[in-house]
Design a protein around this motif. Structure first.
Motif, PDB file in Angstrom:
ATOM      1  N   ARG A 165      34.016  42.093  23.350  1.00 15.26           N
ATOM      2  CA  ARG A 165      33.928  40.736  23.900  1.00 15.26           C
ATOM      3  C   ARG A 165      32.498  40.479  24.375  1.00 15.26           C
ATOM      4  O   ARG A 165      31.950  41.256  25.161  1.00 15.26           O
ATOM      5  CB  ARG A 165      34.902  40.559  25.058  1.00 15.26           C
TER       6      ARG A 165
ATOM      7  N   GLU B  80      35.082  39.065  20.014  1.00 12.79           N
ATOM      8  CA  GLU B  80      35.504  37.832  20.678  1.00 12.79           C
ATOM      9  C   GLU B  80      34.303  37.208  21.381  1.00 12.79           C
ATOM     10  O   GLU B  80      33.596  37.881  22.131  1.00 12.79           O
ATOM     11  CB  GLU B  80      36.601  38.125  21.702  1.00 12.79           C
TER      12      GLU B  80
ATOM     13  N   VAL C 294      33.062  34.438  24.066  1.00 11.92           N
ATOM     14  CA  VAL C 294      33.485  33.582  25.176  1.00 11.92           C
ATOM     15  C   VAL C 294      32.288  32.737  25.596  1.00 11.92           C
ATOM     16  O   VAL C 294      31.278  33.267  26.073  1.00 11.92           O
ATOM     17  CB  VAL C 294      33.986  34.415  26.374  1.00 11.92           C
TER      18      VAL C 294
ATOM     19  N   TYR D 286      32.986  35.490  36.140  1.00 16.52           N
ATOM     20  CA  TYR D 286      33.904  35.848  35.059  1.00 16.52           C
ATOM     21  C   TYR D 286      34.563  37.182  35.401  1.00 16.52           C
ATOM     22  O   TYR D 286      33.880  38.195  35.561  1.00 16.52           O
ATOM     23  CB  TYR D 286      33.150  35.946  33.736  1.00 16.52           C
ATOM     24  N   ASP D 287      35.886  37.193  35.512  1.00 18.39           N
ATOM     25  CA  ASP D 287      36.564  38.371  36.055  1.00 18.39           C
ATOM     26  C   ASP D 287      37.346  39.187  35.032  1.00 18.39           C
ATOM     27  O   ASP D 287      38.166  40.034  35.397  1.00 18.39           O
ATOM     28  CB  ASP D 287      37.487  37.967  37.209  1.00 18.39           C
ATOM     29  N   GLU D 288      37.095  38.961  33.742  1.00 18.99           N
ATOM     30  CA  GLU D 288      37.720  39.776  32.703  1.00 18.99           C
ATOM     31  C   GLU D 288      36.699  40.774  32.151  1.00 18.99           C
ATOM     32  O   GLU D 288      35.489  40.562  32.272  1.00 18.99           O
ATOM     33  CB  GLU D 288      38.238  38.882  31.568  1.00 18.99           C
ATOM     34  N   PRO D 289      37.153  41.861  31.525  1.00 20.14           N
ATOM     35  CA  PRO D 289      36.202  42.830  30.955  1.00 20.14           C
ATOM     36  C   PRO D 289      35.381  42.205  29.823  1.00 20.14           C
ATOM     37  O   PRO D 289      35.865  41.339  29.095  1.00 20.14           O
ATOM     38  CB  PRO D 289      37.114  43.940  30.414  1.00 20.14           C
ATOM     39  N   TYR D 290      34.137  42.645  29.676  1.00 16.85           N
ATOM     40  CA  TYR D 290      33.294  42.210  28.565  1.00 16.85           C
ATOM     41  C   TYR D 290      32.286  43.308  28.262  1.00 16.85           C
ATOM     42  O   TYR D 290      32.034  44.192  29.085  1.00 16.85           O
ATOM     43  CB  TYR D 290      32.601  40.879  28.867  1.00 16.85           C
ATOM     44  N   ASP D 291      31.701  43.233  27.065  1.00 17.98           N
ATOM     45  CA  ASP D 291      30.860  44.323  26.577  1.00 17.98           C
ATOM     46  C   ASP D 291      29.378  43.992  26.504  1.00 17.98           C
ATOM     47  O   ASP D 291      28.542  44.897  26.416  1.00 17.98           O
ATOM     48  CB  ASP D 291      31.339  44.748  25.183  1.00 17.98           C
TER      49      ASP D 291
END
Length: 244
Positions: free
Chosen positions: A2, A31, A33, A64-69
């Motif tokens: 992501r 993905e 975002v 932003y509180d979701e995991p991302y790479d």
């Protein structure tokens, strides 16, 4: 994988266009975002707006509180990536650096075609900081404001192509770089009109971000981009004050 692709201005339609171009080049399984800052100007065309955008982008990413790479900062010549590199563990890729580095692989000298003339010094400074200024033949202004890039595409392409052709004939450019996130997706048309390789910064940044993640590489924390020292920062982060 992501990747967060962060617009530096607050115009949602431009965020959508930038994210669409990012998705068009992203590998299967990546993905994208698209994020728009909670604060800032609707277009970033000078130093004041650029410094404000740096705060807005940093705040938006932290919200932003979701995991991302990885994170792509989608503003050409703008401030802020250094702060992101300090506070994040994942790779941070700025579209200015990404486009210029790829351009250096494609020819000896490249030129940037951007929006307004007042943006030229900001881009020149960013290229110097990124260590890619020596091979820059010129930074040319199309005369278009950032939000005008969403207008009549024939007019937009004509203005960009005119300066691109001049860069090749008058400045010795062998490669062209689109100098605004709002120009995302116009590279093929400019390439066809000029015959020169044309680099879109958003596409370049996404592919470089994917490569860094796949190689397991992250920003060095040895010195320059070590995490900030613990201290009290008043009224930060902004998104909590804004209840976002």
């Amino acid at each position: 994988m992501r990747i967060l692709v962060v617009n530096v201005n607050t115009t949602e339609s431009m965020t959508e266009s930038i994210a669409a171009q990012a998705r068009a080049v992203a590998a299967p399984g990546t993905e994208i975002v698209g994020l728009t800052p909670f604060i800032g100007a609707d277009s970033v065309e000078g130093n004041f707006e650029s410094y404000l955008a740096a705060i807005g982008v940093l705040d938006r990413v932290l919200a932003y509180d979701e995991p991302y790479d990885a994170v792509v900062q989608a503003g050409f010549g703008e401030h802020g990536q250094e702060g992101l590199k300090e506070v994040l563990e994942v790779p941070v890729v700025d579209i200015t650096d990404a486009a210029a580095h790829l351009a250096c692989l494609l020819g000896y000298r490249y030129s940037v075609v951007t929006t307004l003339d007042r943006a030229v010094p900001l881009i020149e400074e960013r290229l110097m900081l990124g260590g890619v200024a020596d091979h820059c033949a010129s930074v040319r202004a199309s005369g278009l404001g950032v939000l005008e890039l969403e207008g009549d595409q024939d007019v937009v392409l004509a203005a960009i192509t005119d300066q691109a052709v001049r860069a090749i004939k008058e400045d010795g450019a062998e490669v062209l770089v689109l100098g605004c996130g709002g120009m995302a997706g116009l590279d093929a048309a400019v390439r066809e009109a000029t015959g020169a390789p044309t680099v879109d910064g958003v596409a370049a940044a996404v592919k470089l971000a994917e490569s860094l993640v796949n190689l397991g590489l992250k920003t060095s924390k040895v010195r320059t981009y070590a995490p900030p020292r613990p201290k009290t920062v008043v009224n930060w982060p902004l998104h909590r004050l804004l209840q976002r």
